[in-house]
Scaffold this motif. Structure first.
Motif, PDB file in Angstrom:
ATOM      1  N   PRO A 152       0.931  -1.270   0.063  1.00  0.00           N
ATOM      2  CA  PRO A 152      -0.044   0.348  -0.205  1.00  0.00           C
ATOM      3  C   PRO A 152       0.831   1.593   0.329  1.00  0.00           C
ATOM      4  O   PRO A 152       0.416   2.051  -0.309  1.00  0.00           O
ATOM      5  N   LEU A 153       1.835   1.470   0.102  1.00  0.00           N
ATOM      6  CA  LEU A 153       2.817   2.492   0.437  1.00  0.00           C
ATOM      7  C   LEU A 153       3.319   3.394  -0.943  1.00  0.00           C
ATOM      8  O   LEU A 153       3.055   4.957  -0.920  1.00  0.00           O
ATOM      9  N   THR A 154       2.290   2.865  -2.144  1.00  0.00           N
ATOM     10  CA  THR A 154       1.775   3.761  -3.696  1.00  0.00           C
ATOM     11  C   THR A 154       0.321   4.097  -4.101  1.00  0.00           C
ATOM     12  O   THR A 154       0.902   4.543  -4.657  1.00  0.00           O
ATOM     13  N   GLN A 155      -0.016   3.709  -2.954  1.00  0.00           N
ATOM     14  CA  GLN A 155      -1.556   4.788  -2.901  1.00  0.00           C
ATOM     15  C   GLN A 155      -2.075   5.817  -3.086  1.00  0.00           C
ATOM     16  O   GLN A 155      -2.193   6.588  -3.467  1.00  0.00           O
ATOM     17  N   THR A 156      -0.434   7.011  -2.464  1.00  0.00           N
ATOM     18  CA  THR A 156      -0.521   8.599  -1.998  1.00  0.00           C
ATOM     19  C   THR A 156       0.295   8.549  -2.585  1.00  0.00           C
ATOM     20  O   THR A 156       0.588   9.978  -2.522  1.00  0.00           O
ATOM     21  N   ARG A 157       1.697   7.840  -2.864  1.00  0.00           N
ATOM     22  CA  ARG A 157       2.603   8.353  -3.725  1.00  0.00           C
ATOM     23  C   ARG A 157       3.792   7.436  -4.656  1.00  0.00           C
ATOM     24  O   ARG A 157       3.081   6.104  -4.634  1.00  0.00           O
ATOM     25  N   PRO A 158       4.071   8.058  -5.517  1.00  0.00           N
ATOM     26  CA  PRO A 158       4.922   7.088  -7.132  1.00  0.00           C
ATOM     27  C   PRO A 158       6.249   6.886  -6.060  1.00  0.00           C
ATOM     28  O   PRO A 158       6.085   6.791  -5.430  1.00  0.00           O
ATOM     29  N   LYS A 159       5.958   4.944  -6.942  1.00  0.00           N
ATOM     30  CA  LYS A 159       7.604   4.129  -6.143  1.00  0.00           C
ATOM     31  C   LYS A 159       8.792   4.760  -5.832  1.00  0.00           C
ATOM     32  O   LYS A 159       9.364   4.865  -5.395  1.00  0.00           O
ATOM     33  N   PRO A 160       9.013   6.211  -6.679  1.00  0.00           N
ATOM     34  CA  PRO A 160      10.161   6.347  -7.006  1.00  0.00           C
ATOM     35  C   PRO A 160       9.720   7.463  -5.877  1.00  0.00           C
ATOM     36  O   PRO A 160      11.757   7.814  -5.318  1.00  0.00           O
ATOM     37  N   LEU A 161       9.349   7.679  -5.397  1.00  0.00           N
ATOM     38  CA  LEU A 161       9.159   9.222  -3.467  1.00  0.00           C
ATOM     39  C   LEU A 161       9.900   8.497  -2.882  1.00  0.00           C
ATOM     40  O   LEU A 161       9.199   8.711  -1.522  1.00  0.00           O
TER      41      LEU A 161
ATOM     42  N   LEU B  29       0.838   9.896 -10.621  1.00  0.00           N
ATOM     43  CA  LEU B  29       1.313  10.940  -9.876  1.00  0.00           C
ATOM     44  C   LEU B  29       2.552  11.707  -9.989  1.00  0.00           C
ATOM     45  O   LEU B  29       3.275  11.417  -9.259  1.00  0.00           O
ATOM     46  N   GLY B  30       2.392  11.694 -11.742  1.00  0.00           N
ATOM     47  CA  GLY B  30       3.544  12.514 -11.913  1.00  0.00           C
ATOM     48  C   GLY B  30       3.683  13.442 -11.583  1.00  0.00           C
ATOM     49  O   GLY B  30       5.034  14.196 -11.285  1.00  0.00           O
ATOM     50  N   GLN B  31       2.743  14.715 -11.220  1.00  0.00           N
ATOM     51  CA  GLN B  31       3.184  15.924 -10.089  1.00  0.00           C
ATOM     52  C   GLN B  31       4.396  15.932  -9.095  1.00  0.00           C
ATOM     53  O   GLN B  31       4.756  16.606  -9.264  1.00  0.00           O
ATOM     54  N   GLN B  32       3.970  14.978  -8.387  1.00  0.00           N
ATOM     55  CA  GLN B  32       4.726  14.552  -7.000  1.00  0.00           C
ATOM     56  C   GLN B  32       5.821  14.174  -8.073  1.00  0.00           C
ATOM     57  O   GLN B  32       6.482  14.604  -6.973  1.00  0.00           O
ATOM     58  N   ILE B  33       7.001  13.246  -8.499  1.00  0.00           N
ATOM     59  CA  ILE B  33       7.622  13.771  -9.489  1.00  0.00           C
ATOM     60  C   ILE B  33       8.200  14.764  -9.874  1.00  0.00           C
ATOM     61  O   ILE B  33       9.462  15.431  -9.612  1.00  0.00           O
ATOM     62  N   ALA B  34       7.263  15.482 -10.747  1.00  0.00           N
ATOM     63  CA  ALA B  34       7.346  16.778 -11.518  1.00  0.00           C
ATOM     64  C   ALA B  34       7.539  17.876  -9.722  1.00  0.00           C
ATOM     65  O   ALA B  34       9.008  18.744 -10.269  1.00  0.00           O
ATOM     66  N   ASP B  35       6.705  17.992  -8.716  1.00  0.00           N
ATOM     67  CA  ASP B  35       6.926  19.009  -7.662  1.00  0.00           C
ATOM     68  C   ASP B  35       8.451  18.525  -7.449  1.00  0.00           C
ATOM     69  O   ASP B  35       9.438  19.814  -7.152  1.00  0.00           O
ATOM     70  N   HIS B  36       8.803  17.429  -7.138  1.00  0.00           N
ATOM     71  CA  HIS B  36      10.020  17.045  -6.602  1.00  0.00           C
ATOM     72  C   HIS B  36      11.382  17.448  -7.215  1.00  0.00           C
ATOM     73  O   HIS B  36      12.559  17.720  -6.438  1.00  0.00           O
ATOM     74  N   LEU B  37      10.821  17.681  -8.339  1.00  0.00           N
ATOM     75  CA  LEU B  37      12.417  17.785  -9.513  1.00  0.00           C
ATOM     76  C   LEU B  37      12.047  19.601  -9.168  1.00  0.00           C
ATOM     77  O   LEU B  37      13.127  19.363 -10.665  1.00  0.00           O
ATOM     78  N   ALA B  38      11.280  19.840  -9.063  1.00  0.00           N
ATOM     79  CA  ALA B  38      11.356  21.416  -9.153  1.00  0.00           C
ATOM     80  C   ALA B  38      12.703  22.314  -9.158  1.00  0.00           C
ATOM     81  O   ALA B  38      13.040  22.137  -8.052  1.00  0.00           O
ATOM     82  N   GLY B  39      13.599  22.851 -10.093  1.00  0.00           N
ATOM     83  CA  GLY B  39      15.148  23.656  -9.975  1.00  0.00           C
ATOM     84  C   GLY B  39      15.788  22.668 -10.363  1.00  0.00           C
ATOM     85  O   GLY B  39      17.082  23.056  -9.713  1.00  0.00           O
ATOM     86  N   GLN B  40      15.733  21.684 -10.708  1.00  0.00           N
ATOM     87  CA  GLN B  40      16.917  20.525 -10.541  1.00  0.00           C
ATOM     88  C   GLN B  40      17.889  20.466 -11.782  1.00  0.00           C
ATOM     89  O   GLN B  40      16.159  20.722 -13.302  1.00  0.00           O
ATOM     90  N   ASP B  41      18.452  20.264 -12.672  1.00  0.00           N
ATOM     91  CA  ASP B  41      18.623  19.878 -13.911  1.00  0.00           C
ATOM     92  C   ASP B  41      18.083  18.711 -15.021  1.00  0.00           C
ATOM     93  O   ASP B  41      19.215  18.040 -14.838  1.00  0.00           O
TER      94      ASP B  41
END
Length: 222
Positions: free
Chosen positions: A17-26, A57-69
């Motif tokens: 259930p860990l990925t019910q609210t977040r994508p696995k890479p996070l 849940l791609g927006q979570q990854i996009a937010d996590h990477l915001a400002g990075q190269d």
């Protein structure tokens, strides 16, 4: 420098259930997200540009990477599997052979991307990082590949694909499907005699299920 594609678009069904609210890479292992661990390997190896694909849940990854190269290859419309995802991201990665990395893996020992870069040779179209099945922590199932004396790969053997490779995008040219696995690309390289493998000498853990997280942390803490 070589371009790097990090695959982060999967649904993470085995990690529920860990990925019910977040994508696995996070998901975090030893206080660091799997995605950040993958990015560290890429930056340490001097990879550039770096692209990450997203879907679930791609927006979570996009937010996590915001400002990075890091460039985002958005697959919100439809998940494209590894082969289709790589082809969609190629405009972000430039021409020539590209590295790919699965983030749901923990490594110890030498940086696998540096090993791949060092061992890449003319005449190769795919060079896969492998681990012996008896050192593949948390892996379920049989091995993926065999290795011959020249380092060429064949299907069905005692080595597991470890989730890192260099691949020539020219292998994608004859595939017309939008959604397809890199397994088809590897089969093409094997048929041509241009598919190779290199064995990672350090530790490795498949972080695909919740019960693998403590195993990965134990591996990291030695």
């Amino acid at each position: 420098m070589r371009p790097l594609m990090i695959f982060a678009a999967g649904l993470g069904t085995r990690m529920r259930p860990l990925t019910q609210t977040r994508p696995k890479p996070l998901i975090e292992v030893a206080g660091q997200t799997l995605l950040d661990r993958a990015l560290h390997l890429g930056r340490q190896a001097g990879c550039a540009p770096i692209a990450v694909n997203t879907h679930y849940l791609g927006q979570q990854i996009a937010d996590h990477l915001a400002g990075q190269d890091v460039a985002i290859s958005d697959e919100a419309g439809a998940i494209l599997d590894t082969g289709g995802g790589l082809r969609k991201a190629l405009p972000l990665l430039g021409s020539g052979p590209v590295m790919t990395l699965n983030p749901d893996v923990v490594w110890t020992g030498p940086n696998p991307l540096e090993t791949l870069a060092r061992e890449w040779r003319d005449g190769m179209q795919a060079l896969l990082a492998l681990v012996p099945i008896d050192r593949a922590t948390a892996r379920q199932g049989a091995g993926d590949f065999a290795l011959d004396g020249a380092g060429r790969i064949a299907r069905r053997g005692d080595f597991v694909y470890a989730g890192a490779q260099i691949v020539d995008p020219d292998l994608l040219a004859d595939i017309t499907d939008d959604v397809f696995s890199l397994n088809r690309v590897w089969d093409a390289a094997i048929a041509r005699g241009t598919g190779f493998g290199t064995v990672h000498p350090g530790g490795w853990c498949d972080v695909g299920r919740p019960d693998a997280i403590p195993l990965a942390e134990a591996l990291l803490h030695g």
